[in-house]
Design a protein around this motif. Structure first.
Motif, short mmCIF file in Angstrom:
data_model
loop_
_atom_site.label_atom_id
_atom_site.label_comp_id
_atom_site.label_asym_id
_atom_site.label_seq_id
_atom_site.Cartn_x
_atom_site.Cartn_y
_atom_site.Cartn_z
N GLY A 393 0.81 -1.21 0.00
CA GLY A 393 0.00 0.00 0.00
C GLY A 393 0.85 1.27 0.00
O GLY A 393 2.05 1.24 -0.20
N GLU A 394 0.18 2.39 0.25
CA GLU A 394 0.86 3.69 0.20
C GLU A 394 1.38 4.13 1.57
O GLU A 394 2.31 4.92 1.65
CB GLU A 394 -0.11 4.76 -0.34
N GLU A 395 0.78 3.64 2.65
CA GLU A 395 1.19 4.05 3.99
C GLU A 395 2.32 3.17 4.49
O GLU A 395 2.25 1.94 4.41
CB GLU A 395 0.00 3.97 4.95
N LEU A 396 3.37 3.79 5.01
CA LEU A 396 4.51 3.04 5.54
C LEU A 396 4.21 2.60 6.97
O LEU A 396 4.02 3.43 7.87
CB LEU A 396 5.78 3.89 5.51
N THR A 397 4.13 1.29 7.17
CA THR A 397 3.90 0.71 8.48
C THR A 397 4.86 -0.47 8.65
O THR A 397 5.50 -0.91 7.70
CB THR A 397 2.46 0.19 8.62
N VAL A 398 4.94 -0.98 9.87
CA VAL A 398 5.75 -2.18 10.08
C VAL A 398 5.23 -3.31 9.20
O VAL A 398 6.00 -4.07 8.61
CB VAL A 398 5.72 -2.60 11.57
N GLU A 399 3.90 -3.42 9.09
CA GLU A 399 3.31 -4.48 8.30
C GLU A 399 3.65 -4.33 6.81
O GLU A 399 3.91 -5.33 6.12
CB GLU A 399 1.79 -4.49 8.49
N SER A 400 3.67 -3.10 6.30
CA SER A 400 4.01 -2.91 4.89
C SER A 400 5.48 -3.22 4.63
O SER A 400 5.84 -3.76 3.58
CB SER A 400 3.68 -1.48 4.44
N VAL A 401 6.33 -2.89 5.59
CA VAL A 401 7.75 -3.25 5.47
C VAL A 401 7.91 -4.77 5.43
O VAL A 401 8.64 -5.32 4.60
CB VAL A 401 8.57 -2.64 6.63
N LEU A 402 7.21 -5.45 6.33
CA LEU A 402 7.30 -6.91 6.38
C LEU A 402 6.73 -7.54 5.11
O LEU A 402 7.27 -8.55 4.62
CB LEU A 402 6.57 -7.44 7.61
N ALA A 403 5.68 -6.97 4.56
CA ALA A 403 5.11 -7.50 3.32
C ALA A 403 6.09 -7.33 2.16
O ALA A 403 6.26 -8.25 1.34
CB ALA A 403 3.79 -6.79 3.01
N ALA A 404 6.75 -6.18 2.10
CA ALA A 404 7.75 -5.95 1.06
C ALA A 404 8.91 -6.91 1.21
O ALA A 404 9.42 -7.46 0.21
CB ALA A 404 8.23 -4.50 1.11
N GLU A 405 9.34 -7.12 2.44
CA GLU A 405 10.44 -8.06 2.69
C GLU A 405 10.06 -9.48 2.28
O GLU A 405 10.86 -10.19 1.66
CB GLU A 405 10.83 -8.04 4.17
N ALA A 406 8.85 -9.90 2.64
CA ALA A 406 8.42 -11.26 2.31
C ALA A 406 8.40 -11.45 0.80
O ALA A 406 8.84 -12.50 0.28
CB ALA A 406 7.05 -11.54 2.91
N TRP A 407 7.90 -10.46 0.08
CA TRP A 407 7.89 -10.54 -1.39
C TRP A 407 9.33 -10.64 -1.92
O TRP A 407 9.61 -11.45 -2.81
CB TRP A 407 7.21 -9.30 -1.98
N ALA A 408 10.23 -9.84 -1.37
CA ALA A 408 11.61 -9.82 -1.85
C ALA A 408 12.32 -11.15 -1.59
O ALA A 408 13.08 -11.64 -2.44
CB ALA A 408 12.38 -8.69 -1.18
N ARG A 409 12.07 -11.74 -0.44
CA ARG A 409 12.71 -13.02 -0.12
C ARG A 409 12.24 -14.11 -1.09
O ARG A 409 13.05 -14.92 -1.58
CB ARG A 409 12.43 -13.41 1.33
N GLU A 410 10.95 -14.14 -1.37
CA GLU A 410 10.42 -15.12 -2.31
C GLU A 410 10.97 -14.88 -3.71
O GLU A 410 11.34 -15.83 -4.43
CB GLU A 410 8.89 -15.08 -2.30
N ALA A 411 11.02 -13.60 -4.11
CA ALA A 411 11.54 -13.28 -5.44
C ALA A 411 13.01 -13.66 -5.57
O ALA A 411 13.45 -14.17 -6.61
CB ALA A 411 11.35 -11.79 -5.73
N ALA A 412 13.78 -13.43 -4.50
CA ALA A 412 15.20 -13.78 -4.54
C ALA A 412 15.38 -15.29 -4.63
O ALA A 412 16.18 -15.78 -5.43
CB ALA A 412 15.91 -13.22 -3.31
N ARG A 413 14.65 -16.03 -3.80
CA ARG A 413 14.79 -17.50 -3.81
C ARG A 413 14.38 -18.10 -5.15
O ARG A 413 14.88 -19.16 -5.52
CB ARG A 413 13.92 -18.10 -2.70
N GLY A 414 13.51 -17.42 -5.85
CA GLY A 414 13.08 -17.91 -7.15
C GLY A 414 14.15 -17.82 -8.22
O GLY A 414 13.95 -18.30 -9.34
N ARG A 415 15.29 -17.23 -7.89
CA ARG A 415 16.36 -17.06 -8.86
C ARG A 415 17.41 -18.16 -8.78
O ARG A 415 18.39 -18.16 -9.53
CB ARG A 415 17.03 -15.69 -8.70
#
Length: 416
Positions: A393-415
């Motif tokens: 989303g547009e608002e920066l929260t701990v949850e949005s940071v964690l969601a971005a991190e989770a996406w990044a970890r999955e994207a990295a492992r997919g490589r």
């Protein structure tokens, strides 16, 4: 948000009693069994009139945590990867070995243990020596509790960004990284308007002078053979790839409110000049000391007061040479990549950091080559679209940071 006060305590006859006699700080150490935590306890033990360790948190090293608790008489301990029964048993064993009564501190266990220690009401200062973005919640807990935060966990500021800055009162965060401690000290030499640029020094790591092609076959053992500093696996690998320096540039930007385009990196293999500030009149102030983390740790916990004997100084009676050279950005593109990520969106640096953590593990597991660490980070960051990731989303929260991190970890492992 400036991390530290823009003026030093007065040395004149008009100095206050508080300046003349520093108050004894009650310190909570998060990551007490790691490199920063153990050195922090050394500083505390060497200056008992200045510091007391009142709370300790660790991950899985319960035996060392118990020994530390027995030695310091800590009021509270926390262990992320242990049960209360395991902690109590370790305390009993440590007390028996030390020949003292078994202590009975308050014990916190599980994922929230570090947060509880960082917010411990009996503390007034927190040393966050954790590694990785897992340190974000303890950083916020310390700030919300009103404690002074001696911050060695750069990732929590980098991924938390505005969240951390909004939670911090002016001067509440004091940097512990040697580079940012140096900048904080040098910045006292002028006003913010007089700063032309910050110059962050880098040792160059074990692969200084090599080409990208020469890095294809380096081993994890070679990446961990840092020529100057003794650090943990992730930070040492990051130093070799220059990702650590990239993160430090972003940290400097957030700590001192200096634009990214006014922060440069220069390679200084001797690691004696820890960073510099160039002012508008052409003057440059540098902070120099032998590479010993006890000095910035002591200053971080005791700021703005210095701790006598915290670490050895330079020996000016001996001939010596210091050299400086530009960063090879073709071989080590991490700094430029981090600057671009930081400018892209509030959560791009969370993606950058998470992808790097995954890539570092993959390198040590033999899944990717050393240059592929930063290649992975850049590819994941380039493919990141905050609007397309659920929970960001547009608002920066701990949850949005964690969601971005989770996406990044999955994207990295997919490589791999």
């Amino acid at each position: 948000m400036a991390a530290v006060s823009s003026s030093a305590p007065s040395a004149s006859s008009g100095a206050s009693a508080e300046d003349a006699v520093p108050a004894r700080r009650r310190v909570a150490l998060v990551g007490s069994t790691g490199s920063i935590g153990t050195q922090g306890l050394e500083v505390i033990a060497g200056a008992p009139e200045r510091f007391a360790a009142v709370a300790l948190a660790a991950g899985a090293n319960v035996e060392l945590l118990a020994e530390q608790a027995v030695a310091t008489g800590a009021e509270a301990v926390g262990a992320a990867a242990a049960t209360e029964e395991q902690v109590r048993a370790a305390l009993a064993s440590a007390a028996e070995r030390a020949g003292v009564d078994v202590p009975s501190p308050e014990v916190f266990v599980g994922p929230e243990a570090a947060e509880r220690i960082a917010g411990w009401p009996g503390a007034d200062t927190v040393l966050n020596g954790m590694t990785g973005s897992i340190g974000l919640r303890p950083t916020l807990a310390a700030l919300h509790a009103g404690h002074r935060l001696a911050l060695a966990n750069k990732e929590s500021l980098i991924v938390g960004g505005a969240l951390v800055k909004q939670a911090a009162a002016p001067g509440q965060i004091v940097p512990v990284d040697s580079e940012h401690s140096a900048l904080a000290q040098a910045l006292l030499g002028g006003t913010p308007a007089e700063v032309r640029r910050l110059v962050v020094t880098a040792s160059g790591g074990p692969f200084r002078g090599r080409t990208r092609a020469e890095l294809e076959d380096v081993t994890p053992a070679e990446a961990l053979a840092h020529p100057t500093w003794d650090m943990g696996r992730v930070v040492t690998t990051n130093s070799a790839s220059m990702v650590n320096k990239a993160l430090e540039v972003i940290e400097a930007h957030l700590l001192f409110d200096v634009p990214l385009e006014k922060i440069d990196v220069v390679v200084h293999p001797q690691s004696v000049v820890h960073s510099m500030v160039e002012f508008v009149d052409g003057s440059t102030l540098a902070q120099a000391s032998p590479p010993d983390m006890r000095l910035p740790i002591a200053l971080g916990m005791g700021w703005p007061h210095r701790v006598p004997g915290a670490a050895p100084g330079c020996d000016w009676t001996q001939a010596t040479s210091w050299t400086f050279e530009p960063l090879d950005e073709e071989t080590f593109p991490a700094v430029a990549a981090a600057k671009a990520a930081a400018a892209a969106s509030p959560t791009h640096m969370a993606v950058f950091n998470a992808a790097n953590e995954e890539a570092v593990d993959a390198f040590h597991d033999g899944l990717i080559s050393f240059p592929a660490i930063v290649d992975t980070v850049r590819a994941v960051v380039d493919s990141y679209d905050p609007a397309a990731v659920p929970g960001v989303g547009e608002e920066l929260t701990v949850e949005s940071v964690l969601a971005a991190e989770a996406w990044a970890r999955e994207a990295a492992r997919g490589r791999w």
